[in-house]
Design a protein around this motif. Structure first.
Motif, short mmCIF file in Angstrom:
data_model
loop_
_atom_site.label_atom_id
_atom_site.label_comp_id
_atom_site.label_asym_id
_atom_site.label_seq_id
_atom_site.Cartn_x
_atom_site.Cartn_y
_atom_site.Cartn_z
N ASP A 1 0.69 -1.24 0.01
CA ASP A 1 0.09 -0.02 -0.01
C ASP A 1 0.81 1.29 0.17
O ASP A 1 0.28 2.25 -0.51
CB ASP A 1 -0.72 -0.03 1.32
N ALA A 2 1.98 1.31 0.66
CA ALA A 2 2.92 2.56 0.93
C ALA A 2 3.80 2.59 -0.54
O ALA A 2 4.28 3.86 -0.84
CB ALA A 2 3.97 2.04 1.91
N LEU A 3 3.80 1.57 -1.56
CA LEU A 3 4.57 1.78 -2.62
C LEU A 3 3.59 2.86 -3.56
O LEU A 3 2.48 2.81 -3.49
CB LEU A 3 4.43 0.66 -3.50
N PRO A 4 4.56 3.88 -4.39
CA PRO A 4 3.82 4.68 -5.29
C PRO A 4 3.25 3.96 -6.35
O PRO A 4 3.74 2.69 -6.74
CB PRO A 4 5.03 5.49 -5.58
N GLN B 1 5.20 -0.82 -12.44
CA GLN B 1 6.48 -1.18 -12.85
C GLN B 1 6.61 -2.75 -12.63
O GLN B 1 7.08 -3.80 -13.58
CB GLN B 1 7.59 -0.65 -12.39
N ILE B 2 6.09 -3.12 -11.38
CA ILE B 2 6.23 -4.50 -11.01
C ILE B 2 5.29 -5.50 -11.69
O ILE B 2 5.74 -6.57 -12.30
CB ILE B 2 6.10 -4.64 -9.39
N LEU B 3 3.96 -4.85 -11.73
CA LEU B 3 2.77 -5.53 -12.57
C LEU B 3 3.38 -5.67 -14.19
O LEU B 3 3.02 -7.05 -14.67
CB LEU B 3 1.66 -5.05 -12.46
N LEU B 4 3.69 -4.79 -14.65
CA LEU B 4 4.14 -4.84 -16.13
C LEU B 4 5.57 -5.94 -16.45
O LEU B 4 5.52 -6.50 -17.36
CB LEU B 4 4.52 -3.49 -16.70
#
Length: 138
Positions: free
Chosen positions: A20-23, A29-32
């Motif tokens: 939740d704290a990630l921008p 970027q992680i999901l892509l």
């Protein structure tokens, strides 16, 4: 600390709170990147449900679909398993699949205990409750 002054997500607490704290840009970027890996594995090999080998990931170095050279492969980047027998490689792939399944079960167990106290008796009182929605990525 990030360049804009926000603290690193590990200071936020539990893994769902860290997510939740990630921008949003970091989440995308992680999901892509995961999407790229899924697309690459599906377009460069045979899916294991259609006769492919379970646990095998195509090599970046043998693909013509990547526009630039990639020096390392995702699995065994330094070639440590090149001398292993096919039986040992098969055992390793099965162990990797089973370890991944157990990791998924463990993650869901922690999430369940964080959302419903007492749902996993071994984790009762070990993990802090989570007030957010763990299945909502953003």
């Amino acid at each position: 600390m990030m360049t804009d002054g926000t603290p690193f997500p590990y200071e936020a607490g539990s893994p769902p709170e860290q997510w939740d704290a990630l921008p949003d840009a970091a989440k995308w970027q992680i999901l892509l990147f995961i999407g790229f890996l899924e697309h690459f594995s599906e377009s460069n090999g045979t899916h294991y449900m259609k006769g492919g080998m379970p646990g095998a990931f195509p090599k970046f170095t043998e693909s013509d679909k990547i526009p630039h050279p990639v020096p390392f492969n995702l699995f065994d980047p330094f070639g440590f398993s090149n001398g292993r027998s096919e039986e040992a490689k098969a055992r390793g792939r099965i162990a990797e699949i089973n370890n991944g399944r157990l990791a998924q079960i463990g993650i869901i167990g922690f999430l369940a205990e964080q959302k419903v106290a007492g749902s996993v008796p071994l984790l009762e009182g070990v993990v802090a409750p989570y007030a957010g929605e763990p299945m909502a990525p953003f």
